[in-house]
Design a protein around this motif. Structure first.
Motif, PDB file in Angstrom:
ATOM      1  N   ILE A 101       4.613   8.835   3.082  1.00  0.00           N
ATOM      2  CA  ILE A 101       5.418   7.657   2.762  1.00  0.00           C
ATOM      3  C   ILE A 101       4.603   6.665   1.940  1.00  0.00           C
ATOM      4  O   ILE A 101       5.107   6.086   0.971  1.00  0.00           O
ATOM      5  N   ILE A 102       3.344   6.489   2.304  1.00  0.00           N
ATOM      6  CA  ILE A 102       2.474   5.590   1.547  1.00  0.00           C
ATOM      7  C   ILE A 102       2.270   6.127   0.130  1.00  0.00           C
ATOM      8  O   ILE A 102       2.287   5.364  -0.839  1.00  0.00           O
ATOM      9  N   GLY A 103       2.108   7.433  -0.014  1.00  0.00           N
ATOM     10  CA  GLY A 103       1.958   8.052  -1.334  1.00  0.00           C
ATOM     11  C   GLY A 103       3.176   7.828  -2.201  1.00  0.00           C
ATOM     12  O   GLY A 103       3.057   7.495  -3.394  1.00  0.00           O
ATOM     13  N   TYR A 104       4.365   8.007  -1.623  1.00  0.00           N
ATOM     14  CA  TYR A 104       5.591   7.771  -2.388  1.00  0.00           C
ATOM     15  C   TYR A 104       5.738   6.303  -2.769  1.00  0.00           C
ATOM     16  O   TYR A 104       6.208   5.979  -3.868  1.00  0.00           O
ATOM     17  N   ALA A 105       5.335   5.411  -1.876  1.00  0.00           N
ATOM     18  CA  ALA A 105       5.416   3.977  -2.172  1.00  0.00           C
ATOM     19  C   ALA A 105       4.486   3.616  -3.326  1.00  0.00           C
ATOM     20  O   ALA A 105       4.861   2.848  -4.222  1.00  0.00           O
ATOM     21  N   VAL A 106       3.279   4.174  -3.327  1.00  0.00           N
ATOM     22  CA  VAL A 106       2.326   3.892  -4.410  1.00  0.00           C
ATOM     23  C   VAL A 106       2.857   4.418  -5.739  1.00  0.00           C
ATOM     24  O   VAL A 106       2.779   3.737  -6.770  1.00  0.00           O
ATOM     25  N   VAL A 107       3.416   5.619  -5.717  1.00  0.00           N
ATOM     26  CA  VAL A 107       3.975   6.191  -6.950  1.00  0.00           C
ATOM     27  C   VAL A 107       5.135   5.347  -7.453  1.00  0.00           C
ATOM     28  O   VAL A 107       5.251   5.088  -8.657  1.00  0.00           O
TER      29      VAL A 107
END
Length: 112
Positions: A4-10
Motif C-alpha cells: 500500500i505504501i508503494g502504491y501511494a508513493v507511485v
C-alpha cells in the motif's frame, strides 16, 4: 502494508509529474509574450515545446512502466517503457540545461 505504501508513493510521483506537466504547458503558452528579439522568442518557444513533449513522454512511459510492472502486459513492453522513460528524461534535461536561447546584443539593437 508495504504494498500500500508503494502504491501511494507511485501515485504521488505520478501526481507530481502531472502537476509539472500542467505548469510546463502554462509556461509554454505564456512564452509567446516574453520580451526579447524574435529569434530569442523562437528559441525559447522551441525549448519549451521540447520540454513539454519530453515531460509528457516521461509521464506516459512511467505510467505504462508501472502498469507493465503489475504483470498486465508482457515483459517486452516493460523493457521498452524503461528505455523510453530514460530517453525522455535525457531529452528533458538536455532541453532544460543545454538549449539556452541566446539573447543577442541588446545594446546594438537599442540604438539602431
Amino acid at each position: 502494508m508495504d504494498e500500500i505504501i508503494g502504491y501511494a508513493v507511485v501515485c504521488i510521483i505520478i501526481a507530481g509529474l502531472f502537476y509539472a506537466l500542467v505548469k510546463q504547458v502554462k509556461e509554454t503558452r505564456s512564452s509567446e509574450h516574453i520580451v526579447g528579439s524574435p529569434m530569442f522568442r523562437k528559441q525559447m518557444a522551441r525549448k519549451n515545446i521540447v520540454m513539454t513533449a519530453a515531460l509528457f513522454g516521461i509521464l506516459v512511459f512511467f505510467t505504462l512502466n508501472i502498469v507493465s510492472g503489475l504483470y498486465i502486459t508482457s515483459t517486452l513492453s516493460n523493457s521498452f517503457t524503461n528505455l523510453a522513460t530514460l530517453i525522455s528524461f535525457f531529452v528533458y534535461f538536455f532541453a532544460k540545461f543545454a538549449m539556452k536561447p541566446k539573447q543577442g546584443n541588446l545594446r546594438r539593437n537599442l540604438y539602431h
